[in-house]
Design a protein around this motif. Structure first.
Motif, PDB file in Angstrom:
ATOM      1  N   ASP A  32     -16.964 -23.168   6.139  1.00  0.00           N
ATOM      2  CA  ASP A  32     -16.954 -23.093   4.601  1.00  0.00           C
ATOM      3  C   ASP A  32     -16.444 -21.552   4.139  1.00  0.00           C
ATOM      4  O   ASP A  32     -15.593 -21.734   3.058  1.00  0.00           O
ATOM      5  CB  ASP A  32     -18.620 -22.916   4.316  1.00  0.00           C
ATOM      6  N   ARG A  35     -12.704 -22.684   3.670  1.00  0.00           N
ATOM      7  CA  ARG A  35     -12.437 -23.383   2.556  1.00  0.00           C
ATOM      8  C   ARG A  35     -12.540 -22.714   1.243  1.00  0.00           C
ATOM      9  O   ARG A  35     -11.726 -22.900   0.289  1.00  0.00           O
ATOM     10  CB  ARG A  35     -13.536 -24.610   2.640  1.00  0.00           C
ATOM     11  N   GLU A  36     -13.335 -21.519   1.268  1.00  0.00           N
ATOM     12  CA  GLU A  36     -13.489 -20.773   0.140  1.00  0.00           C
ATOM     13  C   GLU A  36     -12.182 -19.974   0.158  1.00  0.00           C
ATOM     14  O   GLU A  36     -11.867 -19.706  -1.151  1.00  0.00           O
ATOM     15  CB  GLU A  36     -14.416 -19.760   0.124  1.00  0.00           C
ATOM     16  N   ARG A  38      -9.167 -20.755   0.907  1.00  0.00           N
ATOM     17  CA  ARG A  38      -8.215 -22.034   0.603  1.00  0.00           C
ATOM     18  C   ARG A  38      -8.391 -22.152  -1.004  1.00  0.00           C
ATOM     19  O   ARG A  38      -7.230 -22.159  -1.680  1.00  0.00           O
ATOM     20  CB  ARG A  38      -7.986 -23.054   1.419  1.00  0.00           C
ATOM     21  N   ARG A  39      -9.511 -22.314  -1.229  1.00  0.00           N
ATOM     22  CA  ARG A  39      -9.474 -22.712  -2.659  1.00  0.00           C
ATOM     23  C   ARG A  39      -9.638 -21.642  -3.619  1.00  0.00           C
ATOM     24  O   ARG A  39      -8.929 -21.702  -4.679  1.00  0.00           O
ATOM     25  CB  ARG A  39     -11.187 -23.328  -2.676  1.00  0.00           C
ATOM     26  N   ARG A  40     -10.220 -20.411  -3.503  1.00  0.00           N
ATOM     27  CA  ARG A  40     -10.279 -19.523  -4.297  1.00  0.00           C
ATOM     28  C   ARG A  40      -9.450 -18.273  -4.360  1.00  0.00           C
ATOM     29  O   ARG A  40      -9.127 -17.573  -5.067  1.00  0.00           O
ATOM     30  CB  ARG A  40     -11.751 -18.969  -4.366  1.00  0.00           C
ATOM     31  N   PRO A  43      -4.522 -19.919  -3.631  1.00  0.00           N
ATOM     32  CA  PRO A  43      -3.535 -20.387  -4.661  1.00  0.00           C
ATOM     33  C   PRO A  43      -3.015 -19.569  -5.497  1.00  0.00           C
ATOM     34  O   PRO A  43      -1.656 -19.366  -5.744  1.00  0.00           O
ATOM     35  CB  PRO A  43      -4.448 -21.185  -5.567  1.00  0.00           C
ATOM     36  N   GLU A  44      -3.838 -18.429  -6.112  1.00  0.00           N
ATOM     37  CA  GLU A  44      -3.137 -17.376  -6.797  1.00  0.00           C
ATOM     38  C   GLU A  44      -2.356 -16.582  -5.943  1.00  0.00           C
ATOM     39  O   GLU A  44      -1.002 -16.133  -6.364  1.00  0.00           O
ATOM     40  CB  GLU A  44      -4.279 -16.662  -7.371  1.00  0.00           C
TER      41      GLU A  44
END
Length: 152
Positions: A32, A35-36, A38-40, A43-44
């Motif tokens: 988890d 994943r956080e 990678r997600r949050r 990207p930026e």
């Protein structure tokens, strides 16, 4: 407090956003947390890095250009020496006495290469009049209007 801060590393010398970070709960499963990230965070962070690296590379090219510019000025006046405190070696001084360097100049002065490495600031003191005239003559532009007005 049960929280973990995850930060992305930015290159030294980058003037953009200083930190990329997120907070995650340390009690969550590792999958988890990943994943956080990678997600949050990613990207930026990954979007900013090419620009950050290009900016740092451009700054390094300018730093090397300033060092080369000062090297060429020292070649023109061996009495010129860079300041010990100047990590970029883009500023220095010269003197007519041999105290600072064995090479001597006809006057004292300071030199600072511009940030863009295409100009330099010169401060001259104690310049003999005949040399001051020669320096000023070198600076005169051919299209300059004489002090008494344009020719008739």
């Amino acid at each position: 407090r049960g929280r973990l801060t995850v930060r992305g590393v930015t290159p030294r010398g980058w003037s953009g956003r200083r930190t990329f970070e997120i907070g995650v709960s340390i009690g969550r499963p590792l999958g988890d947390i990943a994943r956080e990230i990678r997600r949050r965070l990613l990207p930026e962070y990954t979007a900013a890095m090419p620009g950050a690296l290009a900016e740092v590379a451009a700054a390094e090219r300018l730093r090397l250009a300033r060092i080369e510019a000062m090297r060429s000025l020292i070649e023109a006046l061996p009495a010129l020496h860079t300041y010990d405190w100047d990590s970029e070696q883009s500023a220095g001084s010269f003197y007519p006495d041999p105290y600072h360097r064995p090479q001597r100049a006809h006057a004292s002065g300071t030199v600072r290469v511009s940030q863009s490495a295409d100009t330099a600031d010169l401060k001259l003191t104690g310049v003999p009049l005949h040399l001051a005239r020669a320096v000023l003559a070198l600076l005169r532009r051919p299209d300059a209007v004489p002090p008494d007005g344009p020719p008739a």
